[in-house]
Design an enzyme around this catalytic site. Structure first.
Site, PDB file in Angstrom:
ATOM      1  N   LYS A  13      -7.716  -2.065  -7.494  1.00 52.62           N
ATOM      2  CA  LYS A  13      -6.965  -1.383  -8.550  1.00 52.62           C
ATOM      3  C   LYS A  13      -7.819  -1.227  -9.812  1.00 52.62           C
ATOM      4  CE  LYS A  13      -2.529  -3.075  -6.784  1.00 52.62           C
ATOM      5  NZ  LYS A  13      -1.221  -3.679  -7.136  1.00 52.62           N
ATOM      6  N   TYR A  53       3.549   4.743  -3.919  1.00 52.84           N
ATOM      7  CA  TYR A  53       4.532   3.708  -4.268  1.00 52.84           C
ATOM      8  C   TYR A  53       5.980   4.192  -4.113  1.00 52.84           C
ATOM      9  CZ  TYR A  53       0.968   0.434  -5.989  1.00 52.84           C
ATOM     10  OH  TYR A  53      -0.088  -0.444  -6.089  1.00 52.84           O
ATOM     11  N   PHE A  61       9.704  -1.087 -12.760  1.00 53.77           N
ATOM     12  CA  PHE A  61       8.246  -1.153 -12.888  1.00 53.77           C
ATOM     13  C   PHE A  61       7.521   0.038 -12.255  1.00 53.77           C
ATOM     14  CE2 PHE A  61       9.204  -3.649  -9.000  1.00 53.77           C
ATOM     15  CZ  PHE A  61       8.336  -3.076  -8.086  1.00 53.77           C
ATOM     16  N   ARG A  89      -3.518  -9.115   3.743  1.00 57.65           N
ATOM     17  CA  ARG A  89      -2.452  -9.610   2.845  1.00 57.65           C
ATOM     18  C   ARG A  89      -2.647 -11.109   2.571  1.00 57.65           C
ATOM     19  NH1 ARG A  89       1.380  -6.102   0.578  1.00 57.65           N
ATOM     20  NH2 ARG A  89       2.981  -7.701   0.864  1.00 57.65           N
ATOM     21  N   THR A  95       1.845 -11.632  -4.553  1.00 58.89           N
ATOM     22  CA  THR A  95       1.863 -10.529  -5.514  1.00 58.89           C
ATOM     23  C   THR A  95       1.598 -11.014  -6.938  1.00 58.89           C
ATOM     24  OG1 THR A  95       3.479  -9.378  -4.119  1.00 58.89           O
ATOM     25  CG2 THR A  95       3.294  -8.633  -6.407  1.00 58.89           C
ATOM     26  N   ARG A 106      -6.237 -12.732  -5.365  1.00 59.08           N
ATOM     27  CA  ARG A 106      -5.418 -12.772  -6.584  1.00 59.08           C
ATOM     28  C   ARG A 106      -5.415 -14.161  -7.204  1.00 59.08           C
ATOM     29  NH1 ARG A 106      -0.639  -9.248  -3.668  1.00 59.08           N
ATOM     30  NH2 ARG A 106      -1.272  -7.157  -4.338  1.00 59.08           N
ATOM     31  N   ASN A 120      -2.909  -6.987 -10.507  1.00 62.36           N
ATOM     32  CA  ASN A 120      -3.195  -8.032  -9.520  1.00 62.36           C
ATOM     33  C   ASN A 120      -4.325  -7.640  -8.573  1.00 62.36           C
ATOM     34  OD1 ASN A 120      -1.851  -6.189  -7.977  1.00 62.36           O
ATOM     35  ND2 ASN A 120      -0.110  -7.506  -7.466  1.00 62.36           N
ATOM     36  N   HIS A 123      -4.457  -3.815  -3.658  1.00 60.32           N
ATOM     37  CA  HIS A 123      -3.324  -3.404  -2.829  1.00 60.32           C
ATOM     38  C   HIS A 123      -3.744  -3.518  -1.372  1.00 60.32           C
ATOM     39  CE1 HIS A 123      -0.137  -0.989  -0.994  1.00 60.32           C
ATOM     40  NE2 HIS A 123      -1.113  -0.443  -0.283  1.00 60.32           N
ATOM     41  N   GLU A 134      -0.165   5.593   4.047  1.00 58.66           N
ATOM     42  CA  GLU A 134      -1.050   5.452   2.883  1.00 58.66           C
ATOM     43  C   GLU A 134      -2.438   6.026   3.159  1.00 58.66           C
ATOM     44  OE1 GLU A 134      -0.842   1.245   2.164  1.00 58.66           O
ATOM     45  OE2 GLU A 134       1.240   1.338   1.467  1.00 58.66           O
TER      46      GLU A 134
HETATM   47  P1  DAT Z   1       2.431  -6.095  -3.092  1.00 56.79           P
HETATM   48  O1  DAT Z   1       1.395  -5.331  -3.871  1.00 56.79           O
HETATM   49  O2  DAT Z   1       2.086  -7.569  -3.029  1.00 56.79           O
HETATM   50  O3  DAT Z   1       2.724  -5.494  -1.744  1.00 56.79           O
HETATM   51  P2  DAT Z   1       4.946  -4.960  -3.991  1.00 56.79           P
HETATM   52  O4  DAT Z   1       4.796  -3.932  -2.918  1.00 56.79           O
HETATM   53  O5  DAT Z   1       6.246  -5.688  -4.078  1.00 56.79           O
HETATM   54  O6  DAT Z   1       3.784  -6.047  -3.947  1.00 56.79           O
HETATM   55  O7  DAT Z   1       4.740  -4.251  -5.408  1.00 56.79           O
HETATM   56  C1  DAT Z   1       3.724  -3.294  -5.578  1.00 56.79           C
HETATM   57  C2  DAT Z   1       3.030  -3.565  -6.890  1.00 56.79           C
HETATM   58  O8  DAT Z   1       3.930  -3.341  -7.958  1.00 56.79           O
HETATM   59  C3  DAT Z   1       2.546  -4.993  -7.071  1.00 56.79           C
HETATM   60  O9  DAT Z   1       1.257  -5.193  -6.520  1.00 56.79           O
HETATM   61  C4  DAT Z   1       2.550  -5.162  -8.557  1.00 56.79           C
HETATM   62  C5  DAT Z   1       3.701  -4.289  -8.993  1.00 56.79           C
HETATM   63  N1  DAT Z   1       4.943  -5.051  -9.175  1.00 56.79           N
HETATM   64  C6  DAT Z   1       5.702  -5.599  -8.204  1.00 56.79           C
HETATM   65  N2  DAT Z   1       6.775  -6.225  -8.711  1.00 56.79           N
HETATM   66  C7  DAT Z   1       6.690  -6.057 -10.050  1.00 56.79           C
HETATM   67  C8  DAT Z   1       7.476  -6.472 -11.162  1.00 56.79           C
HETATM   68  N3  DAT Z   1       8.600  -7.188 -10.995  1.00 56.79           N
HETATM   69  N4  DAT Z   1       7.053  -6.125 -12.413  1.00 56.79           N
HETATM   70  C9  DAT Z   1       5.927  -5.413 -12.599  1.00 56.79           C
HETATM   71  N5  DAT Z   1       5.142  -4.979 -11.597  1.00 56.79           N
HETATM   72  C10 DAT Z   1       5.506  -5.302 -10.343  1.00 56.79           C
HETATM   73 MG    MG Z   2       3.573  -3.641  -1.292  1.00 55.21          MG
END
Ligand code: DAT
Ligand code: MG
Length: 142
Positions: A13, A53, A61, A89, A95, A106, A120, A123, A134
């Site tokens: 990222k 996304y 978010f 993962r 996350t 991370r 973080n 991805h 994707e």
């Molecule tokens: P991951 O990237 O571990 O698959 P995710 O798909 O739930 O996690 O979310 C995608 C991204 O969105 C994550 O890497 C960071 C951001 N994110 C997730 N939950 C969030 C939150 N509560 N507040 C802010 N950003 C968030």
């Molecule tokens: Mg995800």
């Protein structure tokens, strides 16, 4: 046994790119034994990120996340290897970088910079269906 070579879409990222951590992330992927099938450094468009996304559309978010993800270059990578979706993962860690286990990308390299869990570093696709969807966004024609 049938050989199941899987592919996953990994992104370093904008925070990881800016901090010069792209090589470290790629090193960990290769050290784990996965191979790099495609790699591209680019600044993603808003359209690509909203598609990428889409599962988070409507969450508070979602828009800030898409904005952050287009704030600078990312490195998009297709990695390959048996069970590499789950494997990456695991390399990436939880996350939330504050809580991610030491030893993970991370956990070792990330922290809260005042934006909660948004920055973080990486991805990774979460299922074969997500990976296919994707990869088509980031590497059309691959
Ligand atoms: P991951 O990237 O571990 O698959 P995710 O798909 O739930 O996690 O979310 C995608 C991204 O969105 C994550 O890497 C960071 C951001 N994110 C997730 N939950 C969030 C939150 N509560 N507040 C802010 N950003 C968030
Ligand atoms: Mg995800």
């Amino acid at each position: 046994m049938t050989e199941q070579i899987e592919r996953s879409l990994v992104l370093v990222k904008p925070d990881g790119y800016r901090r010069g951590l792209t090589g470290e992330v790629l090193r960990r992927i290769e050290a784990k034994g996965y191979t790099l099938a495609a790699l591209n450094v680019l600044t993603a468009t808003s359209e690509m990120l909203h598609a990428h996304y889409a599962e988070h559309e409507g969450k508070p978010f979602y828009e800030p996340l898409c904005e952050f993800m287009s704030s600078g270059p990312v490195t998009a990578v297709v990695i390959e290897g048996q069970d590499c979706i789950k494997g990456f993962r695991s390399l990436a860690g939880a996350t939330n970088p504050t809580e991610a286990a030491p030893g993970s990308i991370r956990g070792d390299l990330g922290r809260d910079w005042g934006t909660s869990v948004q920055q973080n570093i990486v991805h990774g696709s979460d299922s074969p269906e997500s990976a296919a969807r994707e990869i088509a966004i980031w590497f059309p024609g691959l």
